[in-house]
Design an enzyme around this catalytic site. Structure first.
Site, PDB file in Angstrom:
ATOM      1  N   GLY B 148       4.235   1.814  -6.926  1.00  0.00           N
ATOM      2  CA  GLY B 148       3.174   1.098  -6.223  1.00  0.00           C
ATOM      3  C   GLY B 148       3.491   1.018  -4.744  1.00  0.00           C
ATOM      4  O   GLY B 148       4.645   1.169  -4.321  1.00  0.00           O
ATOM      5  N   CYS B 149       2.458   0.774  -3.936  1.00  0.00           N
ATOM      6  CA  CYS B 149       2.661   0.774  -2.488  1.00  0.00           C
ATOM      7  C   CYS B 149       3.528  -0.406  -2.042  1.00  0.00           C
ATOM      8  O   CYS B 149       4.494  -0.229  -1.293  1.00  0.00           O
ATOM      9  CB  CYS B 149       1.333   0.788  -1.749  1.00  0.00           C
ATOM     10  SG  CYS B 149       0.166  -0.490  -2.256  1.00  0.00           S
ATOM     11  N   TYR B 150       3.210  -1.609  -2.508  1.00  0.00           N
ATOM     12  CA  TYR B 150       4.020  -2.766  -2.113  1.00  0.00           C
ATOM     13  C   TYR B 150       5.468  -2.629  -2.598  1.00  0.00           C
ATOM     14  O   TYR B 150       6.400  -2.947  -1.844  1.00  0.00           O
ATOM     15  CB  TYR B 150       3.411  -4.059  -2.648  1.00  0.00           C
ATOM     16  CG  TYR B 150       2.104  -4.477  -2.018  1.00  0.00           C
ATOM     17  CD1 TYR B 150       2.006  -4.721  -0.651  1.00  0.00           C
ATOM     18  CD2 TYR B 150       0.965  -4.669  -2.783  1.00  0.00           C
ATOM     19  CE1 TYR B 150       0.810  -5.133  -0.075  1.00  0.00           C
ATOM     20  CE2 TYR B 150      -0.243  -5.085  -2.220  1.00  0.00           C
ATOM     21  CZ  TYR B 150      -0.310  -5.323  -0.865  1.00  0.00           C
ATOM     22  OH  TYR B 150      -1.494  -5.737  -0.304  1.00  0.00           O
ATOM     23  N   THR B 152       7.209   0.056  -3.006  1.00  0.00           N
ATOM     24  CA  THR B 152       7.922   1.039  -2.186  1.00  0.00           C
ATOM     25  C   THR B 152       8.432   0.404  -0.907  1.00  0.00           C
ATOM     26  O   THR B 152       9.626   0.470  -0.579  1.00  0.00           O
ATOM     27  CB  THR B 152       7.007   2.228  -1.849  1.00  0.00           C
ATOM     28  OG1 THR B 152       6.701   2.916  -3.064  1.00  0.00           O
ATOM     29  CG2 THR B 152       7.668   3.183  -0.869  1.00  0.00           C
ATOM     30  N   VAL B 153       7.538  -0.229  -0.172  1.00  0.00           N
ATOM     31  CA  VAL B 153       7.940  -0.761   1.131  1.00  0.00           C
ATOM     32  C   VAL B 153       8.871  -1.961   0.976  1.00  0.00           C
ATOM     33  O   VAL B 153       9.835  -2.111   1.734  1.00  0.00           O
ATOM     34  CB  VAL B 153       6.691  -1.057   1.999  1.00  0.00           C
ATOM     35  CG1 VAL B 153       5.916  -2.234   1.477  1.00  0.00           C
ATOM     36  CG2 VAL B 153       7.061  -1.239   3.460  1.00  0.00           C
TER      37      VAL B 153
END
EC number: 1.2.1.38
Lengths: 346, 346, 346, 346
Positions: B148-150, B152-153
């Site tokens: 997921g994007c969140y 990852t960061v």
């Protein structure tokens, strides 16, 4: 009653917002509008939205141009308020001075020196009527230090939980996204439209932002335990508005119900603080141009952490609206006079 | 080598970003582009920016239309990947499937049931090559669960500090502001332009967001201590980009230097993770359209808390770029092939 | 072949976009990066998106620092190109100079004096290969005047209709909305984020914008009739992109079909100009970061007026992409090398 | 006097703006708030900015729920006003109905059929008091057709020049950029935040927009010559606001002075139309939330074309503010009551 008011720093964003509100105030007559480099120009060049005042000419900011008013609002760049208010006080002993700058917010000289540097000018009654006991101190005062925008929204978000002992005040974390008007109107490279549109960026990270000690000072008034705040502001692509996400570990025994009850108790009678119905989360748009703070609170049961989110317009309740609210109290008027409850949305 | 690839869900944002990257990939031939309700229409109607592919007609998403490709990317609404990949695997035993959805990300069935509900489909090799040991697991694999994007960061922001034992992993706080493309392309009232422009709003507050257990799963791989994350996402007015502000209390002995050193050690050789020079803070604009994460780390000495800020494009390194990076690894190609390091700014 | 290139004005928006494109160019080696006040600082401070070049140090802009390169791009504030290119030409007789400024765009000295004032520096081959006959003039040239952003999009929008005699060139009206990056990176009050977000404003109204004579010069090359353009630029809240709405009364006998045919004939073989399928209207987002212009044309039958709408990225095809396109032609390379056809959307 | 008012369509943008204004109106008591699919829910869910009304429950839109009020505002999707107002009129013969929809704006049935299709419902007094003679027709009326947003700003921009014979009304060109709230609140793919942020796009090009005949109808009232308008609307990334760039060839003898004089004569006494000082151009931000139109006019001497630029808030003077202005006139109140002159900026 009609109060004759002056606005120093009328060409800036705080000055413009003050005049937007004051131009609709039934007990106010607008007197001198002062500026620095823009003196001699028409207000409408700087604030085309202020149609009824567009032709008014800005005069130089000085004790002389500001003397003779019932109320003087200072909306000046950081560090100018102390000098001008001292000179003004010497000339005019009856004037009420309401300072939108930081000069008189901090009580502790050491905190001032650490975060601002230079000499501490002292402190004035702090213009957050929602702090316990503070409203009475503002009634009839002739000096007010209007709070910073981040401290207002962060304090109101955390106050009930800290005061009720429901969270650990030594582990507070605040991440507040903000529109760029909070940084003022002076042209700066990183605030240019092409830089901020489509971008988010943090600044003053790691406790460097000057609003940090002000938040701690406020919350320290309602608890005996040490208060420490990790505060990070984030610039996002909007002109106005702050959304503060605040959290802290809960203390033993804290429940979703006790948390919510603390907020209902604290703000049930506050005209400008609105706890939203359960399940509805604040959005800054709903507070645009209004003197309101919208709040929601929840308990992350899985990890034992309270999370409070608060939305506010940095220029209204965060600056100019608070200043007018304080003027109303100082002058013995209805506290809510000329202050919008309704935002402009969408 | 030329890989024939299909994209399922080509009309959505993740699908569009996959095609933007794949259309410039020297070892890729673009095969079937599939969709649900949009099948039968031209791709250019949905993605006018994909000029060279504008005339391609979308076909129905099914195991049959996807079979016969070397690589199939799934960019489908939540919950559809498990079924379609099972059918596809039965038809075509040699296909590599790279899933941009959540179905195969979580290892623990209980976490799946708690946050997503329904039956857990299992888990595939997790597509974050920057996790210790993970790059080797992705080489030659034929199934990948793209993060997921969140997660990852957030993972990349916290990983070095947690792994080196410099912070308490049980007190992690992440507040991540995001552009609205992360919520997908299906029309929803709260994502309309007039609602999101000029506004910031939190959602999934209090641990409700489904990306929470994924962040904890990732960080749990590099520490033996319990990991708990307070995660709050905030929508802000931009199309793309995530800025995550992450913090945690430091452990005894952690210094500004040891913190920074941990990040330099962890990411010195990573092609897509960039620790910025001291004093420079990340902005999402700098990562727009690039497969990079930009980071900065500091220690708030006053309160003993590490603060890490990370910027990333949710559609590139946060979704489609990571998927192509994993395809490169799976297929034995240079990991960085066709992945921009340079963002589009301003 | 490897061309050694320098960029003068590397810290500005046009300079940054040149470097974004050049850093991916297979036949280019990036040499000196020069600046004015920012000389001595790292490029990454000004352009954090240019990750691979972030550590490069800017040097002073001068004929000496620019000499010795195969190609020098000038991305300087208005009025500096004439002097520096004269000095550079005296030092280095083999250099190719590609000027992104206005100094050498206008052919007529009177038009220069009227719109820019001061002495006319002369004119160089005009860098719009899509103008009839112009591509051949750019092959092998060692001087190029890159067109202005508004003239590029307006010319390409109107050219086929004017050339084919389908509209009255004496009654052209162009209203072009633009992102604010076109106004450059130097801090100015009216370009601050808080001023431009949520606002639209026209400027240079009534024929005052300096791009007006350049549009007329271009269109005058394809018709014998007098050309006059009413041109109004409008700033809107986006960082990049121009959408030009162009219209003119049609001449007798013009039909929807003949209009469309003229555009298909003119642009059928142009790599960077895309006539959209009937019924689909351009959006600037689809051209973000790409070297493309997207067009649509229609005939308002009721009032006999052709309306053409064109979208373009002002920094790519509007400035830096055109400059690289011209470099490719000048150096005998494939015209499309290193120039994206695909935009970054959403 | 206290008017009991109902708002039909209270959950939409026009309904929300009506309630923002009406909640501050000293002569208004807010009665029924009605909706379609949202009936039964609280107003605060749809309009969190309307704090004092947040708990009000929406009821079904019907003649029965609307009857019994002094004034009923209709803010309904296109095509519903004719039916509901006929039913309401049958039930309640004394009600004043103010329709924010298009149903009763056009006088000519043919124009209705061409642009809207279906049966023409007739026409009501047109709610643009600034049209010559129109104010008197609105005093005491019990039916008002509130103008469309584009027609209001375009008409006010062009009216003085057309009426004074200074321009050719057969060659009018209007390009109007607009925020996306004008397209309403119903979720649509092309109005999603990620689609509109960072993008500009034209729609209804070539005379297809339904507001075209309304503009021509208005201007036709002040000239005997044929009126024809080329009208192109452009969506840009802002929530509110329209900036209309209007132009026309001047007639023989027209000067900069005669043009300006015409605007001063026409609007010198109009409370809501402001001709800016020479050299200052309108920006939409200055009208946000205000009932004002800001105008500037110039003559492009070189090509003989008048250019007028006008800014307005589409939801205030463009819809709800105009409706309240008309209610004030209809009810015999001060026309300006409860209507802000001052916008919310920045």
């Amino acid at each position: 009653m009609s109060l004759k008011v002056a606005v120093a720093g009328a060409s800036g964003y705080a000055g413009g917002e003050l005049l937007r509100l004051l131009s609709g105030h039934p007990e106010v007559e607008i007197g001198a509008l002062t500026a620095g480099g823009s003196a001699g120009t028409a207000l409408g060049l700087h604030h085309p939205h202020l149609v009824p005042l567009a032709g008014r000419i800005l005069v130089e900011t000085s004790a002389e141009t500001l003397a003779g008013h019932d109320v003087v609002f200072l909306a000046l760049p950081h560090g100018q308020s102390a000098d001008i208010s001292a000179q003004l006080g010497a000339l005019d002993s009856t004037v009420t001075v309401i300072d939108c700058g930081a000069d008189f917010r901090l009580i502790e000289a050491e905190a001032w020196v650490e975060f601002y540097g230079g000499k501490h000018a002292g402190h004035w009654p702090y213009g957050l009527p929602e702090l316990p006991g503070q409203r009475d101190k503002l009634r009839g005062t002739n000096r007010v230090a209007v709070p910073g925008c981040y401290p207002t929204v962060s304090t109101l978000a955390l106050l009930p939980a800290v005061q009720a002992g429901l969270v650990d005040p030594g582990q507070l974390v605040v991440v507040a996204v903000s529109g760029t008007s909070g940084a003022g109107k002076a042209p700066k490279a990183h605030l240019m439209g092409a830089e901020v549109m489509g971008s988010a960026t943090a600044y003053g990270v790691g406790g460097a932002h000057r609003h940090t000690p002000e938040i701690e000072q406020n919350l320290g008034m309602v608890t005996d335990e040490p208060v420490s705040v990790s505060f990070t502001p984030v610039l996002v692509p909007m002109a106005r508005g702050i959304l503060a996400t605040c959290s802290a570990p809960v203390t033993s025994g804290t429940t979703e119900e006790s948390l919510r009850q603390a907020y209902e108790d604290a703000y049930g009678n506050e005209p400008f603080v609105h706890l939203l119905p359960e399940g509805q989360w604040p959005q800054t748009q709903a507070t645009l141009g209004a003197n309101t703070v919208q709040l929601q609170v929840t308990l992350d049961q899985r990890i034992g952490r309270a999370v409070i989110v608060a939305a506010m317009d940095n220029l209204t309740k965060g600056t100019a609206g608070a200043a007018v609210q304080c003027m109303n109290l100082a002058a013995g008027l209805d506290e809510t006079l000329a202050l919008p409850l309704v935002g402009v949305a969408p």
